[in-house]
Design a protein around this motif. Structure first.
Motif, mmCIF file in Angstrom:
data_model
loop_
_atom_site.group_PDB
_atom_site.id
_atom_site.type_symbol
_atom_site.label_atom_id
_atom_site.label_comp_id
_atom_site.label_asym_id
_atom_site.label_seq_id
_atom_site.Cartn_x
_atom_site.Cartn_y
_atom_site.Cartn_z
ATOM 1 N N ALA A 1 36.555 -53.745 -7.497
ATOM 2 C CA ALA A 1 37.515 -52.204 -6.817
ATOM 3 C C ALA A 1 37.972 -51.979 -7.874
ATOM 4 O O ALA A 1 39.064 -53.148 -8.926
ATOM 5 C CB ALA A 1 37.926 -52.433 -5.884
ATOM 6 N N PRO A 2 38.973 -50.496 -8.518
ATOM 7 C CA PRO A 2 40.003 -50.423 -9.762
ATOM 8 C C PRO A 2 41.280 -50.765 -8.848
ATOM 9 O O PRO A 2 41.611 -50.320 -7.494
ATOM 10 C CB PRO A 2 39.177 -49.162 -9.817
ATOM 11 N N THR A 3 42.740 -51.396 -9.874
ATOM 12 C CA THR A 3 44.024 -51.646 -8.921
ATOM 13 C C THR A 3 44.639 -50.756 -9.835
ATOM 14 O O THR A 3 45.745 -51.288 -9.972
ATOM 15 C CB THR A 3 43.124 -52.859 -9.785
ATOM 16 N N THR A 4 44.651 -49.572 -10.434
ATOM 17 C CA THR A 4 45.088 -48.718 -11.560
ATOM 18 C C THR A 4 45.713 -47.857 -10.366
ATOM 19 O O THR A 4 46.767 -47.817 -11.066
ATOM 20 C CB THR A 4 44.639 -47.679 -11.918
ATOM 21 N N ASP A 5 45.739 -47.820 -8.549
ATOM 22 C CA ASP A 5 47.201 -46.608 -8.205
ATOM 23 C C ASP A 5 47.636 -47.819 -7.867
ATOM 24 O O ASP A 5 47.276 -49.289 -7.844
ATOM 25 C CB ASP A 5 46.012 -45.961 -7.129
ATOM 26 N N ASP A 6 48.552 -47.685 -5.920
ATOM 27 C CA ASP A 6 49.078 -49.100 -6.019
ATOM 28 C C ASP A 6 48.616 -48.820 -4.460
ATOM 29 O O ASP A 6 49.180 -49.999 -3.560
ATOM 30 C CB ASP A 6 49.996 -47.837 -5.745
ATOM 31 N N SER A 7 47.206 -48.551 -4.326
ATOM 32 C CA SER A 7 46.701 -49.760 -2.859
ATOM 33 C C SER A 7 46.407 -50.831 -3.543
ATOM 34 O O SER A 7 46.263 -51.582 -4.218
ATOM 35 C CB SER A 7 46.107 -48.297 -2.812
ATOM 36 N N LEU A 8 45.862 -51.293 -2.104
ATOM 37 C CA LEU A 8 45.547 -52.632 -1.948
ATOM 38 C C LEU A 8 44.191 -53.130 -1.737
ATOM 39 O O LEU A 8 44.111 -52.629 -1.077
ATOM 40 C CB LEU A 8 46.582 -53.995 -1.283
ATOM 41 N N PRO A 9 43.422 -53.820 -2.838
ATOM 42 C CA PRO A 9 41.287 -53.206 -2.431
ATOM 43 C C PRO A 9 41.781 -54.560 -1.616
ATOM 44 O O PRO A 9 42.209 -55.526 -1.486
ATOM 45 C CB PRO A 9 40.825 -53.694 -3.343
ATOM 46 N N VAL A 10 40.783 -54.046 -0.771
ATOM 47 C CA VAL A 10 40.516 -55.327 0.627
ATOM 48 C C VAL A 10 39.342 -55.380 1.574
ATOM 49 O O VAL A 10 38.881 -53.639 1.494
ATOM 50 C CB VAL A 10 42.071 -55.025 1.621
ATOM 51 N N LEU A 11 38.524 -56.508 1.947
ATOM 52 C CA LEU A 11 37.862 -56.573 2.654
ATOM 53 C C LEU A 11 38.036 -57.171 4.251
ATOM 54 O O LEU A 11 38.649 -57.553 3.926
ATOM 55 C CB LEU A 11 37.017 -57.499 1.898
ATOM 56 N N ILE A 12 37.891 -56.101 5.318
ATOM 57 C CA ILE A 12 38.133 -56.533 6.613
ATOM 58 C C ILE A 12 37.175 -56.503 7.640
ATOM 59 O O ILE A 12 36.031 -56.286 6.855
ATOM 60 C CB ILE A 12 38.622 -55.146 7.145
ATOM 61 N N ASP A 13 37.097 -57.795 8.205
ATOM 62 C CA ASP A 13 36.225 -57.882 8.974
ATOM 63 C C ASP A 13 35.538 -56.821 10.135
ATOM 64 O O ASP A 13 35.821 -56.282 10.536
ATOM 65 C CB ASP A 13 36.879 -58.922 10.393
ATOM 66 N N ALA A 14 34.126 -56.623 10.343
ATOM 67 C CA ALA A 14 33.282 -55.572 10.387
ATOM 68 C C ALA A 14 34.071 -55.230 12.125
ATOM 69 O O ALA A 14 34.088 -54.484 12.795
ATOM 70 C CB ALA A 14 31.981 -55.800 10.793
ATOM 71 N N ARG A 15 34.668 -56.391 12.611
ATOM 72 C CA ARG A 15 35.295 -56.485 14.093
ATOM 73 C C ARG A 15 36.002 -55.336 14.255
ATOM 74 O O ARG A 15 36.246 -54.658 14.697
ATOM 75 C CB ARG A 15 35.334 -58.008 14.624
ATOM 76 N N LEU A 16 37.109 -55.699 13.336
ATOM 77 C CA LEU A 16 38.695 -54.947 13.158
ATOM 78 C C LEU A 16 38.291 -54.042 12.843
ATOM 79 O O LEU A 16 39.112 -52.716 12.986
ATOM 80 C CB LEU A 16 39.270 -55.500 11.587
ATOM 81 N N ALA A 17 36.987 -53.678 11.621
ATOM 82 C CA ALA A 17 36.672 -52.503 11.768
ATOM 83 C C ALA A 17 36.718 -51.168 12.194
ATOM 84 O O ALA A 17 36.813 -49.849 12.148
ATOM 85 C CB ALA A 17 35.971 -52.145 10.643
ATOM 86 N N THR A 18 35.650 -51.315 13.139
ATOM 87 C CA THR A 18 36.209 -51.251 15.133
ATOM 88 C C THR A 18 37.466 -50.706 15.869
ATOM 89 O O THR A 18 36.843 -50.054 15.860
ATOM 90 C CB THR A 18 34.282 -51.591 15.457
ATOM 91 N N ARG A 19 38.130 -50.840 15.049
ATOM 92 C CA ARG A 19 39.125 -50.677 15.901
ATOM 93 C C ARG A 19 40.464 -49.904 14.945
ATOM 94 O O ARG A 19 41.424 -49.646 15.887
ATOM 95 C CB ARG A 19 39.919 -52.337 16.561
ATOM 96 N N VAL A 20 40.008 -50.346 13.858
ATOM 97 C CA VAL A 20 41.251 -49.485 13.347
ATOM 98 C C VAL A 20 40.606 -48.337 12.261
ATOM 99 O O VAL A 20 39.436 -48.618 12.184
ATOM 100 C CB VAL A 20 42.252 -49.867 12.338
ATOM 101 N N ASP A 21 41.328 -47.718 11.793
ATOM 102 C CA ASP A 21 40.694 -45.977 10.967
ATOM 103 C C ASP A 21 41.322 -47.052 9.020
ATOM 104 O O ASP A 21 42.079 -47.397 8.567
ATOM 105 C CB ASP A 21 42.044 -44.986 11.324
#
Length: 933
Positions: free
Chosen positions: A681-701
């Motif tokens: 994942a590129p790190t040129t911008d100010d965002s933080l690349p992350v991997l999230i739990d599939a269970r968590l992905a269904t609860r948040v945008d």
């Protein structure tokens, strides 16, 4: 009178005399006939006595072993909880005029003195001598002589009572003396605290603010260190000494770094009761007193665990009667109920698994006993028919059978009970198995003898009309079908009940008999099915056999058609089913423990501490290490997408984590594709690349994600999702990020908190890594899990049950061979008169035994598969394995091959013995004398 014939057979003149005559006729010649039969059938009766001894031994020893397993498990569980299981009676020491909840210090000593007498019976039996600890609130002290290099002191004053004095060794100085000086408190400090706070003998510590006294005076108070001490009873590592458990910073001072105050040392200073009285006005908060009752693990049993849980629950709700006669307000604190309730689940799981094997074991034992008793009676069928021919009643036959069986049962069962007292001493846990053994030993031979005698001289009348005969036969078939269907339905219902409720749930009054007997019911049902299907298979084989030359094929087919009987098939099916079920269940638990070790540790070794970027490289350089990685674990990290938010565990990994993840089982870490996406994942911008739990992905945008680390809100860019994670030792859900990228976003280099090491040398490398405060290894966890008494108890019960059923299977085969020996001998003699060679005798034995053994192997395998796939998920295999989910059923091909090979080997041995036994038969004698001698 002289010409009249005198009838010498006079009838008894009274009812009592007639009853006496009848009783004498029942018992007539009983002793003589029993002795003669015993001398003639001595080898059979010796075998029967040995079987009774074995049965009594199993009936008495097995329940004792089960109880011993759960009792040893209870003691180990209490020892594992340690000092947290102790009963602590707490009170507040202060001025009773200020608050009715306060009590005086002398009353604390009275509570300790009366406490053992006021305890409930269960706690009184497992608790030791009470120990008193008194501790003031934390008070900030300043040095009378300033030392800028020394840490600031925040001290709690503890009572130097008799319990503490006995556990001290003076290193320097002396103990505090009784002093009348109201402005100075003499104290002693531990060697560890003195080193942490730079204290020496003679150091004076002042209270920075004036004391708060009841008379309004502002007299200042100081503490003088008069001695440095060491503990004469250091902590064992698993629990603290009772007199120090409630003085936590006495031997382990707590050093805390503060930005405003520098380093602060929190420690404990011990003083006398007079000194503690001077401390009391220094704070608005009361002094806390604790009376600790240590619980001795070696005194516990499983029953006492349940009793003590109930008693401690009641004490936590109302502890007033513990201070009866003192008049003080107390409360109780203990972690025993919460910690030991989980043991109830583990004990129920182990008992459930042992119950499945025990039910099959006793079923096979009962079948073999009935089988052997039938062999003994069958050998005497000619004698019984002769007795009936000479006028003996069925009652007299039954009486003689009862007399003999009762005498044999007394000797056989008595010997078994005596042996059980030697190999498994203890009380009678459950008398019902022994009662069943005694009932079979006494009643089975006598009832079988009466039935044989009845069948020999009781002709059955058949209607002359064929339709009436068909109607009677049809009713008999319907009754048999209804009975068989009932047994099959009951077996299915028991399996469904186990599946829905489970053996683990039936823990209040022991295991449900219907659930525990499910293997036995299943074996009976399969025996019925095999008996229905066996004639079809035999007919196919017989159709081929009868086409062979000579009479061997015909006779072999005839013997095969009648070879499979109920009791031999049931005994062998239960034996095979128990061997396979027990072995495969233990194998499943052991494989589940291996999977659980990865879940609970996360690598071959895991270290906690503070690690820099070079730690992983140093660990990889250690011998036997194949991969290593450091990571930072942040708990309770906020994950916010505006409309929805959640708390997650963030795992920030270094660049070497992928090499560790490749060696870990699937599901314990993100998969390789997700980690590759995170690394790329590129790190040129100010965002933080992350991997999230599939269970968590269904609860948040995932498109509008923000992670909150401490007070910093970081915009996150989701580059992938994953299933699973290290939820065996961390709390799900998870968010993965790269440690360096996270440090850049927070503008500070974050140290790693966890070190994961893989390889044979992982444990040594993790333990010796710089910055390690605690290290655990997967091998040590696995060994500790398998050494638990409950797990060992299930393994031991499986091994003993396997050995017992193997012996019972051998007895069943030998009995089956012996019961059919006369028929085979007659058939073989007939063949020899027709010109067939002697060597063809083994074909008859094979024809008679092979269908039985094959049917038992098939039935036992089906029963084992049904038990494993139906019952196993409901009996708590996960609890003993220690994992997060039910372990996958492990079918060991080696075990299956060994059981099949063992069955065929027993069959071959029985055939060889039978052939050798009939080698000297003379056809003329056998055919002339017949089967009735």
């Amino acid at each position: 009178m002289s010409g009249e014939r005198v009838d010498r057979r006079r009838r008894p003149s009274s009812a009592r005399a007639r009853w006496g005559t009848r009783l004498r006729s029942l018992a007539a010649s009983t002793g003589l006939l029993v002795r003669r039969r015993a001398r003639r059938d001595a080898p059979l009766l010796v075998g029967w006595l040995a079987l009774l001894c074995l049965a009594a031994l199993i009936a008495v020893a097995v329940p004792r072993l089960v109880l011993d397993t759960v009792d040893r498990g209870a003691r180990a569980a209490v020892a594992e909880v340690g000092a947290d299981a102790d009963l602590v009676v707490r009170a507040q020491v202060g001025d009773p005029d200020v608050s009715a909840d306060y009590t005086s210090l002398p009353k604390i000593a009275d509570i300790a003195r009366l406490l053992p007498e006021n305890l409930p019976d269960g706690l009184a039996g497992v608790s030791g001598a009470p120990s008193v600890s008194v501790l003031s609130p934390g008070i900030r002290l300043t040095r009378a002589v300033a030392d800028p290099d020394a840490a600031r002191v925040e001290a709690q004053f503890g009572l130097l009572g008799p319990d503490q004095s006995d556990g001290l060794t003076i290193v320097e100085g002396r103990l505090p003396a009784e002093s009348a000086d109201a402005s100075e408190i003499e104290v002693v400090v531990s060697r560890e605290a003195a080193e942490a706070a730079s204290l020496t003998t003679g150091t004076v510590l002042d209270v920075p603010a004036p004391s708060v006294s009841t008379d309004g005076s502002d007299d200042a108070v100081s503490a003088r260190v008069v001695g440095i001490v060491a503990s004469a009873q250091p902590d064992s590592g698993t629990r603290c000494a009772p007199q120090w458990c409630d003085l936590p910073t006495m031997w382990a001072p707590d050093l805390q770094d503060s930005r405003t105050r520098g380093t602060v040392a929190q420690l404990t200073l011990l003083t006398t009761a007079e000194g503690l009285a001077l401390v009391q006005p220094l704070s608005f908060d009361p002094i806390h007193a604790s009376v600790r009752l240590p619980l001795h693990p070696e005194r516990f049993t499983f029953a006492l665990v349940t009793t003590v849980i109930d008693e401690t629950d009641a004490l936590e709700a109302n502890a007033g009667f513990l201070a009866a006669g003192v008049g003080a307000t107390v409360n109780v604190r203990t972690d025993f109920p919460d910690a030991m309730r989980s043991y109830g689940d583990r004990a129920a799981a182990s008992v459930a698994q042992m119950s499945l094997m025990i039910a099959s074991l006793f079923g096979a034992l009962a079948a073999v006993m009935l089988l052997v008793s039938g062999l003994i009676v069958g050998r005497r069928s000619a004698d019984l028919a002769l007795e009936r021919a000479r006028g003996s009643s069925l009652g007299s036959v039954a009486v003689r059978g009862l007399a003999e069986s009762l005498a044999l049962a007394v000797f056989g069962v008595g010997a078994g009970v005596a042996v059980a007292a030697l190999v498994a001493p203890g009380p009678f846990v459950d008398p019902s198995p022994l009662a069943v053994v005694c009932a079979i030993a006494v009643l089975a031979p006598a009832v079988r003898a009466a039935l044989v005698a009845r069948e020999a001289w009781s002709g059955r009348r058949q209607p002359a009309n064929r339709r009436d005969r068909q109607l009677i036969a049809g009713r008999a078939r319907v009754r048999r079908v209804v009975l068989e269907v009932t047994v099959v339905v009951l077996a299915v219902a028991s399996l469904a009940s186990v599946r829905s409720r489970g053996l683990v749930e039936a823990r209040t009054e022991g295991t449900d008999p219907l659930l525990a007997a499910s293997p036995l019911l299943l074996a009976v049902a399969l025996t019925i099915v095999v008996l229905r299907l066996q004639p079809l298979a035999v007919r196919v084989a017989a159709a081929i056999a009868v086409r062979s030359r000579g009479a061997v094929g015909v006779l072999g087919a005839a013997h095969a058609m009648r070879s499979v009987a109920v009791l031999p098939l049931l005994a062998l099916t239960l034996s095979v089913g128990l061997l396979l079920t027990g072995s495969l269940m233990v194998q499943t638990v052991r494989e589940g423990q291996v999977d659980a070790s990865w879940q609970r540790i996360g690598a071959d070794a895991r270290a906690e501490g503070v690690f820099d970027a070079s730690t992983a490289g140093q660990a990889r350089s250690e011998p036997g290490v194949t991969a290593a990685s450091t990571q930072l674990v942040l708990t309770s990290v906020g994950v916010d997408s505006g409309a929805a938010s959640a708390l997650a565990t963030m795992v920030a990994v270094d660049a070497d984590f992928a090499s560790v993840a490749d060696l870990l089982p699937a599901g314990t870490v993100p998969d390789g594709s997700a980690l590759d996406a995170l690394a790329a994942a590129p790190t040129t911008d100010d965002s933080l690349p992350v991997l999230i739990d599939a269970r968590l992905a269904t609860r948040v945008d995932t498109d509008r994600l923000v992670v909150v680390v401490d007070q910093d809100r970081l915009t996150a860019r989701v580059v992938g999702t994953f299933d699973g994670g290290p939820d065996g030792y961390l709390d799900a859900p998870f968010v993965y990020a790269e440690l360096d990228t996270l440090s850049e976003r927070l503008d500070e280099q974050l140290p790693a908190s966890t070190l994961l090491v893989m390889g044979e040398g992982a444990a040594a490398a993790a333990d010796s890594a710089s910055g390690t405060t605690e290290a655990v290894s997967r091998t040590a966890w696995l060994e500790e899990r398998r050494d638990q008494p409950l797990v060992q108890g299930v393994d031991r019960m499986t091994q003993l049950s396997a050995a017992a059923v193997a012996l019972l299977a051998a007895i069943a085969l030998v009995t089956t061979v012996a019961s059919g020996s006369r028929s085979r001998s007659r058939s073989l003699s007939l063949l020899r008169t027709l010109g067939v060679r002697r060597g063809f005798g083994w074909l008859l034995a094979v024809a008679e035994l092979a269908p039985l053994v094959v049917a038992a192997l098939v039935g036992g395998a089906v029963a084992s598969a049904a038990i494993l796939f139906t019952v196993a998920p409901a009996i708590g295999l996960r609890i003993l394995a220690g994992g997060l989910a039910e372990p996958a059923l492990s079918v060991d091909a080696v075990t299956v091959v060994l059981v099949v090979a063992g069955g065929l080997a027993l069959c071959a041995a029985a055939i060889v013995v039978d052939v050798v036994a009939h080698r000297r038969d003379r056809p003329g004698d056998v055919l002339r004398v017949g089967e009735t001698t």
